[in-house]
Design a protein around this motif. Structure first.
Motif, PDB file in Angstrom:
ATOM      1  N   GLU A 359       5.453   2.185   1.338  1.00  0.00           N
ATOM      2  CA  GLU A 359       4.629   2.739   2.417  1.00  0.00           C
ATOM      3  C   GLU A 359       3.286   2.018   2.518  1.00  0.00           C
ATOM      4  O   GLU A 359       2.828   1.688   3.625  1.00  0.00           O
ATOM      5  CB  GLU A 359       4.414   4.229   2.160  1.00  0.00           C
ATOM      6  N   LEU A 360       2.670   1.741   1.362  1.00  0.00           N
ATOM      7  CA  LEU A 360       1.394   1.014   1.380  1.00  0.00           C
ATOM      8  C   LEU A 360       1.582  -0.408   1.891  1.00  0.00           C
ATOM      9  O   LEU A 360       0.699  -0.948   2.588  1.00  0.00           O
ATOM     10  CB  LEU A 360       0.794   1.002  -0.024  1.00  0.00           C
ATOM     11  N   SER A 361       2.717  -1.029   1.571  1.00  0.00           N
ATOM     12  CA  SER A 361       2.974  -2.387   2.041  1.00  0.00           C
ATOM     13  C   SER A 361       3.097  -2.420   3.561  1.00  0.00           C
ATOM     14  O   SER A 361       2.619  -3.357   4.212  1.00  0.00           O
ATOM     15  CB  SER A 361       4.248  -2.933   1.391  1.00  0.00           C
ATOM     16  N   LYS A 362       3.742  -1.412   4.114  1.00  0.00           N
ATOM     17  CA  LYS A 362       3.833  -1.334   5.574  1.00  0.00           C
ATOM     18  C   LYS A 362       2.451  -1.191   6.202  1.00  0.00           C
ATOM     19  O   LYS A 362       2.137  -1.844   7.209  1.00  0.00           O
ATOM     20  CB  LYS A 362       4.723  -0.162   5.976  1.00  0.00           C
ATOM     21  N   GLU A 363       1.620  -0.332   5.623  1.00  0.00           N
ATOM     22  CA  GLU A 363       0.262  -0.170   6.150  1.00  0.00           C
ATOM     23  C   GLU A 363      -0.540  -1.463   6.015  1.00  0.00           C
ATOM     24  O   GLU A 363      -1.309  -1.825   6.916  1.00  0.00           O
ATOM     25  CB  GLU A 363      -0.440   0.967   5.410  1.00  0.00           C
ATOM     26  N   LEU A 364      -0.350  -2.175   4.883  1.00  0.00           N
ATOM     27  CA  LEU A 364      -1.054  -3.441   4.692  1.00  0.00           C
ATOM     28  C   LEU A 364      -0.625  -4.465   5.730  1.00  0.00           C
ATOM     29  O   LEU A 364      -1.455  -5.207   6.269  1.00  0.00           O
ATOM     30  CB  LEU A 364      -0.787  -3.966   3.272  1.00  0.00           C
ATOM     31  N   GLN A 365       0.678  -4.503   6.016  1.00  0.00           N
ATOM     32  CA  GLN A 365       1.159  -5.460   7.020  1.00  0.00           C
ATOM     33  C   GLN A 365       0.562  -5.163   8.390  1.00  0.00           C
ATOM     34  O   GLN A 365       0.228  -6.078   9.148  1.00  0.00           O
ATOM     35  CB  GLN A 365       2.696  -5.408   7.088  1.00  0.00           C
ATOM     36  N   LYS A 366       0.402  -3.877   8.706  1.00  0.00           N
ATOM     37  CA  LYS A 366      -0.230  -3.513   9.979  1.00  0.00           C
ATOM     38  C   LYS A 366      -1.670  -4.022  10.026  1.00  0.00           C
ATOM     39  O   LYS A 366      -2.117  -4.534  11.060  1.00  0.00           O
ATOM     40  CB  LYS A 366      -0.198  -2.003  10.157  1.00  0.00           C
ATOM     41  N   GLU A 367      -2.387  -3.843   8.912  1.00  0.00           N
ATOM     42  CA  GLU A 367      -3.770  -4.316   8.876  1.00  0.00           C
ATOM     43  C   GLU A 367      -3.835  -5.834   8.984  1.00  0.00           C
ATOM     44  O   GLU A 367      -4.725  -6.389   9.641  1.00  0.00           O
ATOM     45  CB  GLU A 367      -4.441  -3.848   7.575  1.00  0.00           C
ATOM     46  N   THR A 400     -11.346  -4.066   9.074  1.00  0.00           N
ATOM     47  CA  THR A 400      -9.945  -4.371   8.770  1.00  0.00           C
ATOM     48  C   THR A 400      -9.813  -5.036   7.406  1.00  0.00           C
ATOM     49  O   THR A 400      -8.916  -4.711   6.618  1.00  0.00           O
ATOM     50  CB  THR A 400      -9.362  -5.284   9.862  1.00  0.00           C
ATOM     51  N   ASN A 403     -10.186  -2.455   4.763  1.00  0.00           N
ATOM     52  CA  ASN A 403      -8.964  -1.658   4.623  1.00  0.00           C
ATOM     53  C   ASN A 403      -7.895  -2.437   3.881  1.00  0.00           C
ATOM     54  O   ASN A 403      -7.150  -1.864   3.064  1.00  0.00           O
ATOM     55  CB  ASN A 403      -8.447  -1.243   5.996  1.00  0.00           C
ATOM     56  N   LEU A 407      -6.052  -1.301   0.434  1.00  0.00           N
ATOM     57  CA  LEU A 407      -4.597  -1.186   0.327  1.00  0.00           C
ATOM     58  C   LEU A 407      -4.063  -2.083  -0.781  1.00  0.00           C
ATOM     59  O   LEU A 407      -3.158  -1.689  -1.528  1.00  0.00           O
ATOM     60  CB  LEU A 407      -3.941  -1.532   1.672  1.00  0.00           C
TER      61      LEU A 407
END
Length: 564
Positions: A359-367, A400, A403, A407
């Motif tokens: 889940e954190l990796s997905k959020e990191l990819q978004k950032e 960004t 963030n 992350l």
């Protein structure tokens, strides 16, 4: 066969029949209304039933068992089925009931108009008959009066005693009466001829046309009933394919139930990762007892495998934390949900940590995507100033980057915990619990990054999180050097050649082992380039060496450094 010719004298019966036809149509409309109300109630009850057995749930409570998934699929199909029942009710209300009520009002108006015309024609014929009958009665009276005058005149004319004046008077009266009778006769004949003409037109023209209109109206009512009967059935037929798909979906959901998959999910959900407890050694408490000669015959056989009991580590105490595997787990007075999930069994802890890392990796990819988009936009603004101010994007870029660092730090921390768990799980088959073999530090020791680990050699080293407003790529804590790598590299006594120099853009505390403390605007010598892990090895003028974040410094390499 028409009503106008066959039923010319049945006006009252036709009046009753047409009224019955409209009443029947309205009765059928009432039937349709009650039917659609049943459909609406049925659909509402189905939706309430689905809502009752499919309550709102959080993401963690999502069903994973195939039997649960199939049941919720059936509930979804049943909800769609309820929607089709609502469609049936809606179309019945619009295409059948509404149409019947509108048509009923039109029939009532048309019937009223035709019956009024029929009554007017009948009233006119009755009026003509009255005129004819009055003229007939008048003619009859005049004839009787004329007969009386004739008798009176004949009597006086034959009477020798009657005077001449009396005879003349009787004669004059007879003439008047005869003349009136002739006029009444002519009037009666005219009225009779007129009545006969009107009567013929009434029964051969007016009434047939009115009855024909009533017949057409009644036949159209019958046709309309047939159409609404067909529409009533067509409404059901149109939803049959969709209802069939709903039923097919239920059958498919039933076929998707997999008992082996569900059993595997049970194992996956509750597997602790612990090894079953080993055999308990025999504890001989009789070794210190004095033996008599007779006791030697029943003495305990000498057994080298017998373990002497240790009062500090009794068997019952050593196995205390294992016994719950075979029975009910003892309840802890306080069972907080720890951040590293250390309160869970190893297998469950590993799954929870892996899910959090994903889940954190997905959020990191978004950032990361957002940072790249902002950088592209900034480049466009720099090339085309009229489109916007590049500096206006700098706060968002800095946010960004901040963030991203947070992350990455969280991912690094969770991966440290995960590596700890995976190390234990992978080696638990080769290790047996032993009281005298324990090389790990106490659980709960905090690593420099805030992670907990049992082995200090597994701690990741990375600079503490500091916001970097620049757009440069930040070091990934997951790729950072391990502490043992730092130690091995610094063990070499020969100083490394200088490859270039760098200027510190930001302060770095260098609290972790192997890192170098620097302040903003410090000038350092570069003795090892960044190998892609986000760290550059540098040396101060005082000779102190260590690693610093590459993104925290501005590097200037020597021209011949590559060949040295």
């Amino acid at each position: 066969m028409t009503w106008g010719t066959e039923l010319w004298d049945q006006f009252e019966n036709l009046d009753k029949h047409t009224q019955w036809g409209i009443d029947f149509l309205e009765r059928y409309a009432k039937f349709v209304k009650e039917r659609l109300e049943i459909e609406q109630t049925y659909a509402k009850q189905l939706r309430n039933l689905v809502k009752k057995y499919c309550p709102k749930r959080s993401k963690d409570d999502e069903p994973r068992f195939s039997s649960c998934m199939s049941f919720y699929s059936i509930l979804n199909e049943l909800n769609d089925y309820a929607g089709q029942r609502e469609v049936v009710a809606e179309e019945m209300g619009h295409n059948v009931y509404g149409e019947l009520m509108r048509y009923s009002q039109d029939l009532k108006s048309e019937r009223k108009h035709h019956l009024q015309e029929g009554r007017k024609a009948q009233q006119y014929l009755d009026q003509c008959w009255k005129h004819m009958d009055n003229s007939k009665k008048k003619f009859e009276r005049e004839c009787k009066e004329a007969e009386k005058s004739q008798i009176s005149y004949d009597r006086l004319d034959n009477d020798i005693n009657a005077t001449k004046s009396e005879v003349e008077k009787a004669k004059s009266q007879l003439y008047l009466r005869t003349h009136s009778a002739d006029e009444s006769k002519n009037e009666y004949a005219a009225q009779l001829q007129n009545f006969n003409g009107e009567q013929w037109k009434h029964f051969n023209v007016a009434i047939p046309q009115i009855f024909k209109n009533l017949q057409d109206m009644d036949e159209r009512r019958t046709v309309k009933l047939g159409e609404t009967y067909r529409n009533f059935a067509e409404v059901e037929r149109r939803v049959v394919p969709i209802i069939s798909k709903c039923l097919e979906g239920m059958v498919t959901a039933a076929k998707a139930v997999d008992q082996r998959k569900d059993s595997g999910i049970v194992v996956e959900s509750f597997k602790s990762g612990f090894e079953p407890p080993g055999d308990f050694p025999f504890e001989d408490y009789s070794q210190n007892l004095s033996r008599t000669g007779s006791d030697n015959t029943i003495s305990t056989p000498k057994n080298e495998g017998v373990v002497k009991p240790d009062p500090k580590h009794s068997i019952s105490k050593a196995a205390k934390n294992k016994l719950w595997l075979f029975g009910k787990k003892p309840k802890s007075p306080l069972a907080p949900s720890l951040e590293d999930f250390s309160h869970l069994p190893p297998e469950q802890r590993r799954k929870r940590l892996q899910a959090r890392i994903d889940e954190l990796s997905k959020e990191l990819q978004k950032e990361v995507d957002q940072r790249d988009a902002l950088n592209k936009m900034k480049d466009v603004y720099e090339k085309n100033p009229q489109m916007g101010d590049p500096q206006s994007l700098q706060p968002k870029i800095s946010e960004t980057m901040c963030n991203m660092e947070k992350l990455r730090s969280e991912i690094h921390k969770n991966e440290s915990w995960l590596s700890e768990v995976e190390g234990k799980v992978s080696t638990r088959g080769d290790r047996r619990p032993s009281a005298d073999v324990n090389h790990h530090t106490p659980h709960g020791r905090e690593s420099p990054e805030g992670s907990y680990t049992d082995d200090p050699s597994q701690e990741h080293r990375s600079p503490p999180h500091q916001p970097d407003p620049r757009q440069a790529h930040q070091p990934d804590p997951r790729q950072a050097h391990q502490p043992d790598e730092f130690d091995d590299e610094f063990d070499n006594d020969d100083p490394l050649p200088v490859l270039g120099h760098c200027k510190a853009l930001y302060s770095f505390d260098g609290q972790n082992e192997g890192t170098l403390l620097m302040k903003e605007d410090d000038v350092l010598y570069i003795i090892e380039e960044d190998k892609g892990d986000g760290w550059t090895r540098a040396r101060k003028q005082s000779g102190e060496e260590g690693y610093v974040p590459t993104s925290y410094v501005e590097i200037a390499m020597e021209k011949n450094s590559k060949g040295s």
